[in-house]
Design a protein around this motif. Structure first.
Motif, PDB file in Angstrom:
ATOM      1  N   PHE A   1      -9.979  11.613  -5.648  1.00 12.13           N
ATOM      2  CA  PHE A   1      -9.039  10.700  -6.309  1.00 12.13           C
ATOM      3  C   PHE A   1      -9.714   9.368  -6.651  1.00 12.13           C
ATOM      4  O   PHE A   1      -9.495   8.808  -7.723  1.00 12.13           O
ATOM      5  CB  PHE A   1      -7.819  10.439  -5.430  1.00 12.13           C
ATOM      6  N   GLN A   2     -10.535   8.871  -5.750  1.00 16.45           N
ATOM      7  CA  GLN A   2     -11.210   7.601  -5.998  1.00 16.45           C
ATOM      8  C   GLN A   2     -12.213   7.733  -7.144  1.00 16.45           C
ATOM      9  O   GLN A   2     -12.356   6.830  -7.965  1.00 16.45           O
ATOM     10  CB  GLN A   2     -11.898   7.114  -4.730  1.00 16.45           C
TER      11      GLN A   2
ATOM     12  N   ALA B   1     -12.969   6.508   2.866  1.00 14.27           N
ATOM     13  CA  ALA B   1     -12.214   7.735   3.126  1.00 14.27           C
ATOM     14  C   ALA B   1     -13.183   8.846   3.499  1.00 14.27           C
ATOM     15  O   ALA B   1     -14.240   8.991   2.901  1.00 14.27           O
ATOM     16  CB  ALA B   1     -11.418   8.132   1.890  1.00 14.27           C
TER      17      ALA B   1
ATOM     18  N   SER C   1     -17.119   5.362  -0.326  1.00 17.10           N
ATOM     19  CA  SER C   1     -15.725   5.333   0.083  1.00 17.10           C
ATOM     20  C   SER C   1     -15.624   5.292   1.593  1.00 17.10           C
ATOM     21  O   SER C   1     -16.435   5.886   2.303  1.00 17.10           O
ATOM     22  CB  SER C   1     -15.018   6.588  -0.451  1.00 17.10           C
TER      23      SER C   1
ATOM     24  N   ASP D   1       0.838  -1.190   0.000  1.00 16.79           N
ATOM     25  CA  ASP D   1       0.000   0.000   0.000  1.00 16.79           C
ATOM     26  C   ASP D   1       0.875   1.241   0.000  1.00 16.79           C
ATOM     27  O   ASP D   1       1.905   1.292   0.672  1.00 16.79           O
ATOM     28  CB  ASP D   1      -0.909   0.022   1.225  1.00 16.79           C
TER      29      ASP D   1
ATOM     30  N   ILE E   1      -1.071   7.059  -1.118  1.00 13.29           N
ATOM     31  CA  ILE E   1      -2.245   7.422  -1.901  1.00 13.29           C
ATOM     32  C   ILE E   1      -2.913   6.136  -2.353  1.00 13.29           C
ATOM     33  O   ILE E   1      -2.295   5.286  -2.977  1.00 13.29           O
ATOM     34  CB  ILE E   1      -1.857   8.267  -3.127  1.00 13.29           C
ATOM     35  N   ASN E   2      -4.163   5.990  -2.001  1.00 16.95           N
ATOM     36  CA  ASN E   2      -4.913   4.838  -2.442  1.00 16.95           C
ATOM     37  C   ASN E   2      -6.153   5.345  -3.137  1.00 16.95           C
ATOM     38  O   ASN E   2      -6.971   5.990  -2.500  1.00 16.95           O
ATOM     39  CB  ASN E   2      -5.290   3.956  -1.253  1.00 16.95           C
TER      40      ASN E   2
ATOM     41  N   SER F   1      -9.466  12.598  -1.034  1.00 20.51           N
ATOM     42  CA  SER F   1      -9.360  11.149  -1.260  1.00 20.51           C
ATOM     43  C   SER F   1     -10.556  10.634  -2.037  1.00 20.51           C
ATOM     44  O   SER F   1     -10.419   9.771  -2.914  1.00 20.51           O
ATOM     45  CB  SER F   1      -9.253  10.407   0.073  1.00 20.51           C
TER      46      SER F   1
ATOM     47  N   LYS G   1     -12.074  12.035   3.700  1.00 21.21           N
ATOM     48  CA  LYS G   1     -11.502  13.280   3.206  1.00 21.21           C
ATOM     49  C   LYS G   1     -11.967  13.526   1.770  1.00 21.21           C
ATOM     50  O   LYS G   1     -11.906  12.637   0.923  1.00 21.21           O
ATOM     51  CB  LYS G   1      -9.980  13.212   3.250  1.00 21.21           C
TER      52      LYS G   1
END
Length: 109
Positions: free
Chosen positions: A68-69, A60, A58, A6, A9-10, A65, A62
């Motif tokens: 990004f997803q 996440a 998600s 991991d 950044i995911n 994040s 945030k």
């Protein structure tokens, strides 16, 4: 042999960069979407309904994040902006002549 692990950044930055043309575009797109997501959560109690909710489920919390997803899952697609058309310069004398010709054509009718 390198092991996959991991990253901070995911989804991984490599998969995100495949969706856009540069890191700058990636960051700009994700930041704009994060601002929209933030606005959505801030106006929830007001009942305005003007913002688009997050398009992915998600874990996440945030907004960046989540942005990004959304890019990773192709919920947000980057398209290149078209080239702006060059502005035409109008000669004032030609414009006055065209207006005079139009007025003359109206008076002849």
């Amino acid at each position: 042999m390198a092991l996959d692990h991991d990253t901070m950044i995911n989804p991984p930055i490599e998969s995100l960069l495949d969706k856009v043309d540069s890191k700058f575009t990636l960051v700009t797109l994700a930041a704009r979407r994060a601002r929209n997501i933030n606005s959505y959560f801030n106006q929830l109690g007001d009942g305005l309904g003007g913002m688009i909710p997050p398009q992915v489920s998600s874990t996440a919390r945030k907004p960046l994040s989540i942005g990004f997803q959304e890019i990773s899952e192709k919920k947000i697609v980057w398209t290149e902006a078209p080239e702006p058309e060059p502005e035409l310069e109008i000669d004032p004398e030609a414009e006055a002549q065209a207006a005079a010709d139009a007025a003359a054509a109206e008076s002849d009718d």
